[in-house]
Design a protein around this motif. Structure first.
Motif, mmCIF file in Angstrom:
data_model
loop_
_atom_site.group_PDB
_atom_site.id
_atom_site.type_symbol
_atom_site.label_atom_id
_atom_site.label_comp_id
_atom_site.label_asym_id
_atom_site.label_seq_id
_atom_site.Cartn_x
_atom_site.Cartn_y
_atom_site.Cartn_z
ATOM 1 N N LEU A 26 -33.409 51.627 -33.166
ATOM 2 C CA LEU A 26 -32.237 51.918 -33.989
ATOM 3 C C LEU A 26 -32.402 53.230 -34.752
ATOM 4 C CD1 LEU A 26 -31.247 48.427 -35.364
ATOM 5 C CD2 LEU A 26 -29.811 49.971 -34.044
ATOM 6 N N LEU A 27 -33.623 53.546 -35.120
ATOM 7 C CA LEU A 27 -33.883 54.772 -35.873
ATOM 8 C C LEU A 27 -34.107 55.976 -34.960
ATOM 9 C CD1 LEU A 27 -36.231 53.359 -38.646
ATOM 10 C CD2 LEU A 27 -33.798 53.952 -38.841
ATOM 11 N N ALA A 28 -34.019 55.757 -33.649
ATOM 12 C CA ALA A 28 -34.298 56.829 -32.688
ATOM 13 C C ALA A 28 -33.147 57.813 -32.529
ATOM 14 C CB ALA A 28 -34.672 56.230 -31.327
ATOM 15 N N THR A 29 -31.998 57.533 -33.109
ATOM 16 C CA THR A 29 -30.904 58.499 -33.050
ATOM 17 C C THR A 29 -30.914 59.326 -34.335
ATOM 18 O OG1 THR A 29 -29.229 57.086 -34.080
ATOM 19 C CG2 THR A 29 -29.506 56.871 -31.701
ATOM 20 N N PRO A 30 -30.731 60.622 -34.213
ATOM 21 C CA PRO A 30 -30.756 61.470 -35.413
ATOM 22 C C PRO A 30 -29.751 61.031 -36.475
ATOM 23 C CG PRO A 30 -30.872 62.828 -33.452
ATOM 24 C CD PRO A 30 -30.610 61.423 -32.988
ATOM 25 N N ALA A 31 -28.571 60.606 -36.056
ATOM 26 C CA ALA A 31 -27.550 60.211 -37.038
ATOM 27 C C ALA A 31 -28.015 59.007 -37.854
ATOM 28 C CB ALA A 31 -26.231 59.901 -36.327
ATOM 29 N N ARG A 32 -28.542 57.975 -37.193
ATOM 30 C CA ARG A 32 -28.980 56.785 -37.925
ATOM 31 C C ARG A 32 -30.198 57.088 -38.789
ATOM 32 N NH1 ARG A 32 -28.813 53.464 -32.975
ATOM 33 N NH2 ARG A 32 -26.621 53.452 -32.521
ATOM 34 N N LEU A 33 -31.101 57.880 -38.269
ATOM 35 C CA LEU A 33 -32.271 58.258 -39.055
ATOM 36 C C LEU A 33 -31.839 59.033 -40.301
ATOM 37 C CD1 LEU A 33 -35.327 58.246 -39.354
ATOM 38 C CD2 LEU A 33 -35.395 60.305 -37.953
ATOM 39 N N HIS A 34 -30.868 59.912 -40.139
ATOM 40 C CA HIS A 34 -30.376 60.688 -41.279
ATOM 41 C C HIS A 34 -29.707 59.767 -42.298
ATOM 42 C CE1 HIS A 34 -28.525 64.818 -42.516
ATOM 43 N NE2 HIS A 34 -29.067 64.187 -43.519
#
Length: 121
Positions: A26-34
């Protein structure tokens, strides 16, 4: 985590590894991590998050729904607004550690605010 007979760490159960992989996924996408990075700095509503991460309201809302279903963030009602926050302090620690390490490798001075897109995320 307990140690094995040889003094090393025992392998975690398969269920725990699967849950960890799902959380990292889930945290592997830049948007979600941001989004998680921003929420690690403090609570926010969808509008504030969209402005901060540069996403549209529907997109940020969808990301928040996925993070909420995974138990990484939670929300509470504040008047007419839905306010989001990180539900697990351990997630904050992991995200700050990873982003901090990458910022350091990229040559950013310690303590300087870093935007994730500056790190290539």
């Amino acid at each position: 985590m307990s140690t094995g007979a040889d003094g090393g760490f025992q392998d975690p159960p398969a269920e725990v590894l699967a849950q960890a992989a799902a959380a990292f996924g889930l945290l592997a996408t830049p948007a979600r991590l941001h989004i998680v990075w921003a929420l690690a700095q403090g609570e926010s509503d969808v509008t504030g998050l969209a402005e901060r991460v540069g996403g549209t309201l529907p997109s940020v809302s969808q990301h928040l729904t996925k993070l909420k279903l995974a138990g990484l963030v939670r929300s509470r009602r504040e008047g007419r607004r839905q306010v989001y926050l990180v539900d697990d302090p351990g997630v904050v620690t992991v995200v700050r550690l990873m982003v901090g390490q990458l910022a350091e490798r990229a040559g950013y001075p310690a303590g300087q605010p870093v935007r994730l897109h500056e790190l290539g995320a």
